[in-house]
Design a protein around this motif. Structure first.
Motif, PDB file in Angstrom:
ATOM      1  N   TRP A 120       1.041  -1.146  -0.042  1.00  0.00           N
ATOM      2  CA  TRP A 120      -0.006   0.063  -0.122  1.00  0.00           C
ATOM      3  C   TRP A 120       0.823   1.376  -0.017  1.00  0.00           C
ATOM      4  N   GLY A 121       2.092   1.194   0.414  1.00  0.00           N
ATOM      5  CA  GLY A 121       2.958   2.369   0.316  1.00  0.00           C
ATOM      6  C   GLY A 121       3.302   2.980  -0.803  1.00  0.00           C
ATOM      7  N   PHE A 122       2.942   2.019  -1.910  1.00  0.00           N
ATOM      8  CA  PHE A 122       3.386   2.729  -3.463  1.00  0.00           C
ATOM      9  C   PHE A 122       2.482   3.516  -3.895  1.00  0.00           C
ATOM     10  N   THR A 123       1.232   3.453  -2.835  1.00  0.00           N
ATOM     11  CA  THR A 123       0.216   4.664  -3.382  1.00  0.00           C
ATOM     12  C   THR A 123      -0.247   5.536  -2.265  1.00  0.00           C
ATOM     13  N   ASN A 124       0.866   5.574  -1.252  1.00  0.00           N
ATOM     14  CA  ASN A 124       0.551   6.190  -0.020  1.00  0.00           C
ATOM     15  C   ASN A 124      -0.728   5.938   0.599  1.00  0.00           C
ATOM     16  N   ASN A 125      -1.023   4.608   0.663  1.00  0.00           N
ATOM     17  CA  ASN A 125      -2.194   4.175   1.192  1.00  0.00           C
ATOM     18  C   ASN A 125      -3.688   4.606   0.561  1.00  0.00           C
ATOM     19  N   GLU A 126      -3.584   5.298  -0.589  1.00  0.00           N
ATOM     20  CA  GLU A 126      -4.641   5.598  -1.291  1.00  0.00           C
ATOM     21  C   GLU A 126      -4.910   4.664  -2.192  1.00  0.00           C
ATOM     22  N   ARG A 127      -6.253   4.610  -2.573  1.00  0.00           N
ATOM     23  CA  ARG A 127      -6.796   3.904  -3.622  1.00  0.00           C
ATOM     24  C   ARG A 127      -6.887   4.550  -4.775  1.00  0.00           C
ATOM     25  N   ILE A 128      -7.031   3.759  -5.911  1.00  0.00           N
ATOM     26  CA  ILE A 128      -7.133   4.472  -7.290  1.00  0.00           C
ATOM     27  C   ILE A 128      -8.416   3.911  -7.922  1.00  0.00           C
ATOM     28  N   ILE A 129      -9.358   4.690  -8.025  1.00  0.00           N
ATOM     29  CA  ILE A 129     -10.663   4.457  -8.245  1.00  0.00           C
ATOM     30  C   ILE A 129     -10.792   5.122  -9.541  1.00  0.00           C
ATOM     31  N   ILE A 174      -6.476  -2.050  -4.222  1.00  0.00           N
ATOM     32  CA  ILE A 174      -5.721  -0.971  -4.482  1.00  0.00           C
ATOM     33  C   ILE A 174      -6.359  -0.173  -5.600  1.00  0.00           C
ATOM     34  N   LEU A 175      -6.844  -0.886  -6.623  1.00  0.00           N
ATOM     35  CA  LEU A 175      -7.374  -0.318  -7.906  1.00  0.00           C
ATOM     36  C   LEU A 175      -8.814  -0.683  -7.486  1.00  0.00           C
ATOM     37  N   ASP A 176      -9.714   0.099  -8.076  1.00  0.00           N
ATOM     38  CA  ASP A 176     -11.258  -0.229  -8.414  1.00  0.00           C
ATOM     39  C   ASP A 176     -11.135  -0.018  -9.702  1.00  0.00           C
ATOM     40  N   ASP A 177     -11.347  -1.169 -10.491  1.00  0.00           N
ATOM     41  CA  ASP A 177     -11.749  -1.192 -11.809  1.00  0.00           C
ATOM     42  C   ASP A 177     -13.054  -1.664 -12.286  1.00  0.00           C
ATOM     43  N   HIS A 178     -13.945  -1.576 -11.363  1.00  0.00           N
ATOM     44  CA  HIS A 178     -15.294  -1.994 -11.688  1.00  0.00           C
ATOM     45  C   HIS A 178     -15.680  -1.086 -12.714  1.00  0.00           C
ATOM     46  N   LEU A 179     -16.559  -1.397 -13.862  1.00  0.00           N
ATOM     47  CA  LEU A 179     -16.931  -0.305 -14.889  1.00  0.00           C
ATOM     48  C   LEU A 179     -17.721   0.636 -13.785  1.00  0.00           C
ATOM     49  N   ARG A 180     -17.697   1.964 -14.305  1.00  0.00           N
ATOM     50  CA  ARG A 180     -18.701   2.974 -13.689  1.00  0.00           C
ATOM     51  C   ARG A 180     -20.140   2.481 -13.489  1.00  0.00           C
TER      52      ARG A 180
END
Length: 193
Positions: A120-129, A174-180
């Motif tokens: 999670w450190g690679f994204t500073n504990n943030e998710r990419i939505i 870490i990623l949310d790749d569900h379609l919108r």
């Protein structure tokens, strides 16, 4: 819930549907789960995720439910027995990689306090939505997955190429790749709370 609203890859198989609804892109910071998904994604290399999901229970049974410390202690003979007897993908390199990855995970845990802190450190504990409209928009890899892949390889992990790692980042949320449009997209889940 209407299946046609879900991400299209998930609707033709009950294992994929359950995984999509309950786990895919859901954030996890549990080291055992993170280790399991890393190895399952690696096992999938060149194969289908559906196949791995169908064999997941056998993987869990063969590898002590992905207990990192127990996997690190597997002997060559035990690994050979797993290849011969377990109902998993019969690839010796992928099976051996579980032990290799367990040993590498232990080193990461010692350095960072947990594998979760590291990954999670690679994204500073943030998710990419992400807000993809169609599956064709979803990339196979990104600069982030390439960076993590390179660092994992440097630390001795196996079956961690950038495409595998991109799928892994989806698996652990870490990623949310569900379609919108998918009801399981983060923004849609929040809207129904």
């Amino acid at each position: 819930m209407s299946e046609e609203l879900r991400c299209p890859w998930s609707i033709n198989d009950p294992f994929e549907l359950e995984y999509h609804d309950a786990e895919w892109c859901v954030p996890s910071r549990d080291d055992t789960y993170l280790f399991e998904m890393l190895n399952l994604e690696g096992a999938q290399a060149g194969l289908s995720w559906r196949l791995i999901l169908h064999k997941r229970k056998a993987y869990q049974e063969a590898f002590f439910h992905f207990d990192i410390d127990k996997c690190a202690l597997l002997t060559d003979d035990e690994l050979a027995t797993i290849v011969e007897e377990a109902a998993i993908v019969k690839n010796r390199l992928k099976v051996k990689a579980v032990r290799t990855n367990a040993l590498a995970t232990q080193k990461v845990q010692a350095e960072f306090g947990s594998f979760a802190n590291y990954i999670w450190g690679f994204t500073n504990n943030e998710r990419i939505i992400n807000e993809w409209q169609g599956m064709g928009e979803v990339p196979a890899s990104t600069e982030l997955s390439e960076k993590i892949s390179k660092d994992l390889k440097k630390r001795g992990f196996k079956f961690v190429g950038p495409v595998i790692i991109y799928s892994y980042l989806q698996a652990i949320g870490i990623l949310d790749d569900h379609l919108r449009s998918c009801p399981f997209h983060t923004f849609n889940r929040e809207a129904t709370k």
